[in-house]
Design a protein around this motif. Sequence first.
Motif, PDB file in Angstrom:
ATOM      1  N   VAL A   1       0.804  -1.055   0.136  1.00 15.32           N
ATOM      2  CA  VAL A   1       0.165   0.095  -0.130  1.00 15.32           C
ATOM      3  C   VAL A   1       0.701   1.310   0.037  1.00 15.32           C
ATOM      4  O   VAL A   1       1.946   1.367   0.734  1.00 15.32           O
ATOM      5  CB  VAL A   1      -0.787   0.009   1.278  1.00 15.32           C
ATOM      6  N   GLN A   2       0.461   2.358  -0.852  1.00 21.41           N
ATOM      7  CA  GLN A   2       1.401   3.408  -1.005  1.00 21.41           C
ATOM      8  C   GLN A   2       0.478   4.551  -0.051  1.00 21.41           C
ATOM      9  O   GLN A   2      -0.609   4.726  -0.224  1.00 21.41           O
ATOM     10  CB  GLN A   2       1.285   3.911  -2.299  1.00 21.41           C
ATOM     11  N   LEU A   3       1.212   5.217   0.543  1.00 21.24           N
ATOM     12  CA  LEU A   3       0.567   6.369   1.626  1.00 21.24           C
ATOM     13  C   LEU A   3       1.315   7.627   1.432  1.00 21.24           C
ATOM     14  O   LEU A   3       2.375   7.867   0.990  1.00 21.24           O
ATOM     15  CB  LEU A   3       1.050   6.055   3.031  1.00 21.24           C
ATOM     16  N   GLN A   4       0.358   8.696   1.334  1.00 23.80           N
ATOM     17  CA  GLN A   4       0.820  10.186   1.047  1.00 23.80           C
ATOM     18  C   GLN A   4       0.211  10.895   2.016  1.00 23.80           C
ATOM     19  O   GLN A   4      -1.185  11.045   2.422  1.00 23.80           O
ATOM     20  CB  GLN A   4       0.209  10.506  -0.145  1.00 23.80           C
ATOM     21  N   ALA A   5       1.084  11.547   3.048  1.00 26.68           N
ATOM     22  CA  ALA A   5       0.576  12.223   4.084  1.00 26.68           C
ATOM     23  C   ALA A   5       0.602  13.627   3.638  1.00 26.68           C
ATOM     24  O   ALA A   5       1.592  14.201   3.025  1.00 26.68           O
ATOM     25  CB  ALA A   5       1.519  11.979   5.364  1.00 26.68           C
ATOM     26  N   SER A   6       0.032  14.450   4.190  1.00 22.05           N
ATOM     27  CA  SER A   6      -0.345  16.070   3.872  1.00 22.05           C
ATOM     28  C   SER A   6      -1.096  16.519   5.082  1.00 22.05           C
ATOM     29  O   SER A   6      -1.609  15.840   6.027  1.00 22.05           O
ATOM     30  CB  SER A   6      -1.218  16.248   2.627  1.00 22.05           C
ATOM     31  N   GLY A   7      -0.914  17.847   4.880  1.00 19.58           N
ATOM     32  CA  GLY A   7      -1.726  18.724   5.979  1.00 19.58           C
ATOM     33  C   GLY A   7      -0.777  19.628   7.066  1.00 19.58           C
ATOM     34  O   GLY A   7      -1.303  20.315   7.789  1.00 19.58           O
ATOM     35  N   GLY A   8       0.425  19.094   6.724  1.00 21.97           N
ATOM     36  CA  GLY A   8       1.443  19.930   7.850  1.00 21.97           C
ATOM     37  C   GLY A   8       1.525  21.480   7.745  1.00 21.97           C
ATOM     38  O   GLY A   8       0.873  21.774   6.622  1.00 21.97           O
ATOM     39  N   GLY A   9       2.233  21.827   8.300  1.00 23.43           N
ATOM     40  CA  GLY A   9       2.496  23.302   8.298  1.00 23.43           C
ATOM     41  C   GLY A   9       2.815  24.175   9.467  1.00 23.43           C
ATOM     42  O   GLY A   9       3.394  23.478  10.321  1.00 23.43           O
ATOM     43  N   LEU A  10       3.148  25.425   9.378  1.00 20.33           N
ATOM     44  CA  LEU A  10       3.307  26.394  10.546  1.00 20.33           C
ATOM     45  C   LEU A  10       2.150  26.754  11.487  1.00 20.33           C
ATOM     46  O   LEU A  10       1.297  27.372  10.752  1.00 20.33           O
ATOM     47  CB  LEU A  10       4.155  27.497  10.010  1.00 20.33           C
ATOM     48  N   VAL A  11       2.084  26.621  12.745  1.00 21.05           N
ATOM     49  CA  VAL A  11       1.103  27.120  13.336  1.00 21.05           C
ATOM     50  C   VAL A  11       1.470  27.580  14.790  1.00 21.05           C
ATOM     51  O   VAL A  11       2.436  27.130  15.162  1.00 21.05           O
ATOM     52  CB  VAL A  11      -0.054  25.828  13.762  1.00 21.05           C
ATOM     53  N   GLN A  12       0.775  28.501  15.355  1.00 21.73           N
ATOM     54  CA  GLN A  12       1.264  28.980  16.645  1.00 21.73           C
ATOM     55  C   GLN A  12       0.618  27.910  17.815  1.00 21.73           C
ATOM     56  O   GLN A  12      -0.055  27.432  17.705  1.00 21.73           O
ATOM     57  CB  GLN A  12       0.554  30.395  16.839  1.00 21.73           C
ATOM     58  N   ALA A  13       1.357  28.146  18.904  1.00 23.32           N
ATOM     59  CA  ALA A  13       0.998  27.320  20.024  1.00 23.32           C
ATOM     60  C   ALA A  13      -0.482  27.487  20.344  1.00 23.32           C
ATOM     61  O   ALA A  13      -0.967  28.641  20.458  1.00 23.32           O
ATOM     62  CB  ALA A  13       2.079  27.549  21.184  1.00 23.32           C
ATOM     63  N   GLY A  14      -1.168  26.497  20.739  1.00 20.33           N
ATOM     64  CA  GLY A  14      -2.328  26.378  20.873  1.00 20.33           C
ATOM     65  C   GLY A  14      -3.533  26.366  19.728  1.00 20.33           C
ATOM     66  O   GLY A  14      -4.433  26.154  20.027  1.00 20.33           O
ATOM     67  N   GLY A  15      -3.011  26.291  18.682  1.00 20.70           N
ATOM     68  CA  GLY A  15      -3.404  26.233  17.284  1.00 20.70           C
ATOM     69  C   GLY A  15      -3.916  24.689  17.066  1.00 20.70           C
ATOM     70  O   GLY A  15      -3.317  23.787  17.931  1.00 20.70           O
ATOM     71  N   SER A  16      -4.593  24.557  15.953  1.00 26.23           N
ATOM     72  CA  SER A  16      -4.944  22.905  15.661  1.00 26.23           C
ATOM     73  C   SER A  16      -4.421  22.925  13.858  1.00 26.23           C
ATOM     74  O   SER A  16      -4.342  23.784  13.219  1.00 26.23           O
ATOM     75  CB  SER A  16      -6.413  22.813  15.474  1.00 26.23           C
ATOM     76  N   LEU A  17      -4.181  21.491  13.720  1.00 24.12           N
ATOM     77  CA  LEU A  17      -3.926  21.235  12.365  1.00 24.12           C
ATOM     78  C   LEU A  17      -4.739  19.736  12.190  1.00 24.12           C
ATOM     79  O   LEU A  17      -4.580  19.075  13.054  1.00 24.12           O
ATOM     80  CB  LEU A  17      -2.420  21.154  12.175  1.00 24.12           C
ATOM     81  N   ARG A  18      -4.887  19.602  11.009  1.00 27.44           N
ATOM     82  CA  ARG A  18      -5.594  18.236  10.587  1.00 27.44           C
ATOM     83  C   ARG A  18      -4.507  17.582   9.729  1.00 27.44           C
ATOM     84  O   ARG A  18      -4.582  18.123   8.332  1.00 27.44           O
ATOM     85  CB  ARG A  18      -6.875  18.272  10.216  1.00 27.44           C
ATOM     86  N   LEU A  19      -3.840  16.413   9.912  1.00 24.84           N
ATOM     87  CA  LEU A  19      -3.302  15.912   8.944  1.00 24.84           C
ATOM     88  C   LEU A  19      -3.976  14.835   8.281  1.00 24.84           C
ATOM     89  O   LEU A  19      -4.842  14.044   8.813  1.00 24.84           O
ATOM     90  CB  LEU A  19      -2.076  14.967   9.739  1.00 24.84           C
ATOM     91  N   SER A  20      -3.585  14.552   6.979  1.00 25.52           N
ATOM     92  CA  SER A  20      -4.396  13.394   6.089  1.00 25.52           C
ATOM     93  C   SER A  20      -3.547  12.306   5.886  1.00 25.52           C
ATOM     94  O   SER A  20      -2.492  12.564   5.448  1.00 25.52           O
ATOM     95  CB  SER A  20      -5.224  13.769   5.122  1.00 25.52           C
ATOM     96  N   CYS A  21      -3.786  11.091   5.431  1.00 26.44           N
ATOM     97  CA  CYS A  21      -2.925   9.840   5.027  1.00 26.44           C
ATOM     98  C   CYS A  21      -3.842   9.230   3.984  1.00 26.44           C
ATOM     99  O   CYS A  21      -4.641   8.536   4.657  1.00 26.44           O
ATOM    100  CB  CYS A  21      -2.528   9.088   6.230  1.00 26.44           C
ATOM    101  N   ALA A  22      -3.556   9.508   2.672  1.00 23.47           N
ATOM    102  CA  ALA A  22      -4.253   8.856   1.734  1.00 23.47           C
ATOM    103  C   ALA A  22      -3.649   7.824   1.149  1.00 23.47           C
ATOM    104  O   ALA A  22      -2.506   7.753   1.096  1.00 23.47           O
ATOM    105  CB  ALA A  22      -4.551   9.928   0.569  1.00 23.47           C
ATOM    106  N   ALA A  23      -4.432   6.643   1.004  1.00 26.87           N
ATOM    107  CA  ALA A  23      -3.939   5.255   0.640  1.00 26.87           C
ATOM    108  C   ALA A  23      -4.027   5.160  -0.827  1.00 26.87           C
ATOM    109  O   ALA A  23      -5.126   5.424  -1.410  1.00 26.87           O
ATOM    110  CB  ALA A  23      -4.194   4.212   1.418  1.00 26.87           C
ATOM    111  N   SER A  24      -3.287   4.299  -1.467  1.00 25.05           N
ATOM    112  CA  SER A  24      -3.501   3.998  -3.009  1.00 25.05           C
ATOM    113  C   SER A  24      -2.814   2.672  -3.036  1.00 25.05           C
ATOM    114  O   SER A  24      -1.963   2.078  -2.256  1.00 25.05           O
ATOM    115  CB  SER A  24      -2.882   4.985  -4.015  1.00 25.05           C
ATOM    116  N   GLY A  25      -3.282   1.710  -3.976  1.00 25.23           N
ATOM    117  CA  GLY A  25      -2.705   0.447  -4.247  1.00 25.23           C
ATOM    118  C   GLY A  25      -3.570  -0.657  -3.773  1.00 25.23           C
ATOM    119  O   GLY A  25      -3.515  -1.692  -4.047  1.00 25.23           O
ATOM    120  N   HIS A  26      -3.829  -0.217  -2.161  1.00 23.45           N
ATOM    121  CA  HIS A  26      -4.841  -1.431  -1.640  1.00 23.45           C
ATOM    122  C   HIS A  26      -5.988  -0.823  -0.916  1.00 23.45           C
ATOM    123  O   HIS A  26      -5.613   0.337  -0.519  1.00 23.45           O
ATOM    124  CB  HIS A  26      -3.698  -2.118  -0.562  1.00 23.45           C
ATOM    125  N   THR A  27      -6.664  -1.253  -0.156  1.00 19.76           N
ATOM    126  CA  THR A  27      -7.780  -1.027   0.355  1.00 19.76           C
ATOM    127  C   THR A  27      -7.263  -0.603   1.897  1.00 19.76           C
ATOM    128  O   THR A  27      -6.849  -1.596   2.386  1.00 19.76           O
ATOM    129  CB  THR A  27      -9.056  -1.776   0.524  1.00 19.76           C
TER     130      THR A  27
END
Length: 124
Positions: free
Chosen positions: A1-27
């Motif tokens: 299975v191939q995995l692609q992570a995204s959603g990172g970045g620069l944020v101030q303390a106390g803030g929020s981020l949502r990371l995603s990991c999309a898969a291909s090749g297999h369920t």
Amino acid sequence: VQLQASGGGLVQAGGSLRLSCAASGHTLGHYAMGWFRQAPGKEREFAGGLDKSGGSTSYADSVKGRFIISRDNAKNTVYLQMNSLKPEDTAVYYCAAGAYYAGRASVPADFHSWGQGTQVTVSS
């Protein structure tokens, strides 16, 4: 299975981020999933994991109560919602596919497929 992570970045303390990991090749639903992170000069450490259905989750003590891992098998995607971020959360975050063992913390050896990593930087 191939995995692609995204959603990172620069944020101030106390803030929020949502990371995603999309898969291909297999369920994605065939695998337990985990998120790990690695800060400069440190070993890769477990952040959160969940079983194939998403019904069982586990977290490192350092993120418990702030991070939420979830999955949408229909979209072949796993998420890591990160809230109340701290400067010590700064790291490259990796998603991984493999096995889940309830009752113990996941380790890198439990996982056989890894995404490329996404940088998360939390400023103070």
